[in-house]
Design a protein around this motif. Structure first.
Motif, PDB file in Angstrom:
ATOM      1  N   ALA A  69       0.831  -1.213   0.000  1.00 18.68           N
ATOM      2  CA  ALA A  69       0.000   0.000   0.000  1.00 18.68           C
ATOM      3  C   ALA A  69       0.863   1.260   0.000  1.00 18.68           C
ATOM      4  O   ALA A  69       1.885   1.340   0.683  1.00 18.68           O
ATOM      5  N   GLY A  70       0.435   2.218  -0.803  1.00 17.78           N
ATOM      6  CA  GLY A  70       1.176   3.478  -0.933  1.00 17.78           C
ATOM      7  C   GLY A  70       2.156   3.459  -2.079  1.00 17.78           C
ATOM      8  O   GLY A  70       2.692   4.507  -2.456  1.00 17.78           O
ATOM      9  N   GLY A  71       2.421   2.291  -2.656  1.00 20.17           N
ATOM     10  CA  GLY A  71       3.412   2.222  -3.731  1.00 20.17           C
ATOM     11  C   GLY A  71       3.287   0.929  -4.497  1.00 20.17           C
ATOM     12  O   GLY A  71       2.195   0.517  -4.869  1.00 20.17           O
ATOM     13  N   TYR A  72       4.418   0.270  -4.706  1.00 24.19           N
ATOM     14  CA  TYR A  72       4.411  -0.993  -5.439  1.00 24.19           C
ATOM     15  C   TYR A  72       5.546  -1.866  -4.945  1.00 24.19           C
ATOM     16  O   TYR A  72       6.658  -1.390  -4.708  1.00 24.19           O
ATOM     17  N   ALA A  73       5.238  -3.149  -4.775  1.00 27.42           N
ATOM     18  CA  ALA A  73       6.277  -4.141  -4.460  1.00 27.42           C
ATOM     19  C   ALA A  73       5.917  -5.410  -5.214  1.00 27.42           C
ATOM     20  O   ALA A  73       4.815  -5.533  -5.752  1.00 27.42           O
TER      21      ALA A  73
END
Ligand code: FAD
Length: 345
Positions: free
Chosen positions: A322-326
């Protein structure tokens, strides 16, 4: 992927597991993917990149991934590259057909074309790949301006999510977020999911179809997830990438650029210096929000208690990125292992 991993690990630990696969082939979106299973090199970068994610789950994936990759390799899964070609990340690229075959060979019982029977006896690992293929659930949680084109396998319609919610499960953070790519606004097939991705937004200026500039190259994150999510919220979930002559000379642009329009063909007046414009649409690969689980992959209720016998793995689990990408594959691998080990333990 997560379901296959969980079943193989369960079998190693002496537990009989059955994998139900709703689709006509095993491997899910993993089979269609680039096969890069990765983590950020530095823990601080992971936290910074995905600041609203669940720190315990992030820590679990980050700490266990290297051993998990060794385990995957030990099954005979073919490694194409021992690195990710990104200095910020570490991991391995697998041949996804070979990876699927090596998991399937060791999985025990696989029932293809059969949706998992829900509500039976015994522990159940939900690993249905999120809800990106359900226009209704995407509309409810992600709320794009228009339906998102699907860039993933077609069977991940949120069956795991809906089953767990009916049992009282809680949602994670990040339910409005998704990982995807901006793709050419033309028809494309599964074989083009990777090569046709318009992955050069940092060299472009982004305008919506009303001529509103909504994103600039310097604000694009390295994964470009933020510009795709922003595109999803513009009219029609589409946009134009405006490119100067200088941008057109960039190898990243030249190699990937979809069919372009001349500036005069745009439905608005192009800013000076525009040499070409590529119409793009936001596509969804998988959801980032999903079920809330603990570090044993047990599905949680809002009050922190666990739903008896119910586990989740892969991108059915929400809030890791959450908040970005992984890496979704890293999440599938580690949480698949953890779910099996929790059941065995
Ligand atoms: C083009 C593309 C490129 C990608 N590249 C990368 C990459 O390089 N690195 C990376 O980390 N990630 C990548 N991804 C994302 C990655 O593939 C996913 O994050 C990953 O596959 C998620 O694993 P999963 O096990 O949760 O879901 P999946 O691998 O999709 O597996 C879910 C399975 O559940 C099945 N299913 C759904 N509902 C049911 C049901 N009711 N009963 C039984 N079975 C059901 C589905 O058919 C599917 O087989 C890419 C994806 C795509 C499409």
């Amino acid at each position: 992927m997560a379901g296959l991993v969980a079943a193989v690990r369960a079998r190693e630990l002496g537990i009989d597991a059955v994998v139900y696969e709703k689709g006509t082939r095993p491997g899910g979106s993993m089979l269609l993917s680039s096969g890069v299973v990765w983590r950020h090199c530095r823990w601080e970068d992971f936290r910074q990149e995905c600041p609203t994610g669940d720190e315990r789950l992030q820590r679990l994936v980050w700490e266990r991934l290297d051993d998990a990759l060794g385990w995957l390799r030990s099954l005979g899964a073919p490694v194409v590259a021992d690195e990710t070609e990104n200095p910020l990340t570490t991991g391995m690229r697998f041949d996804t057909r070979g990876l699927t075959d090596s998991l399937v060979a060791q999985v025990g019982t696989l029932r293809l074309g059969t949706a998992a029977p829900l509500g039976g006896d015994g522990p159940l690992v939900l690993a249905t790949g999120g809800f990106g293929a359900s226009p209704e659930l995407v509309d409810r949680y992600v709320q794009p301006a228009a339906p998102l084109r699907l860039r993933a396998s077609p069977w991940s319609t949120g069956d795991g999510l809906e089953h767990a919610l009916a049992q009282g499960a809680a949602l994670s953070a990040g339910t409005a977020e998704f990982y995807g790519r901006n793709m050419p606004d033309t028809p494309w097939t599964e074989a083009e999911f990777v090569p046709a991705a318009q992955l050069y937004a940092r060299h472009a200026r982004m305008f919506d179809e009303h001529g509103v500039e909504f994103f600039r190259g310097e604000d694009v994150s390295w994964s470009e997830t933020n510009v795709v999510q922003a595109t999803a919220r513009r009219p029609g979930a589409r946009a134009y990438y405006l490119l100067t002559e200088e941008a057109l000379a960039e190898p990243a642009v030249a190699e990937r650029m979809g069919a372009a329009l001349a500036p005069g063909e745009l439905p608005f007046a192009a800013p000076p210096g525009t040499a070409a414009a590529v119409p793009v649409v936001a596509s969804i690969t998988h959801t980032i929000g999903g079920l809330r689980v603990d570090e044993h992959a047990r599905v949680l209720r809002a009050d922190g208690t666990t739903v008896d016998g119910l586990f989740a793995a892969g991108v059915d689990v929400g809030g890791v990125a959450a908040g970005g990408y992984a890496s979704g594959l890293a999440q599938a691998l580690v949480l698949g292992l953890v779910a099996a080990e929790s059941i065995a333990g």
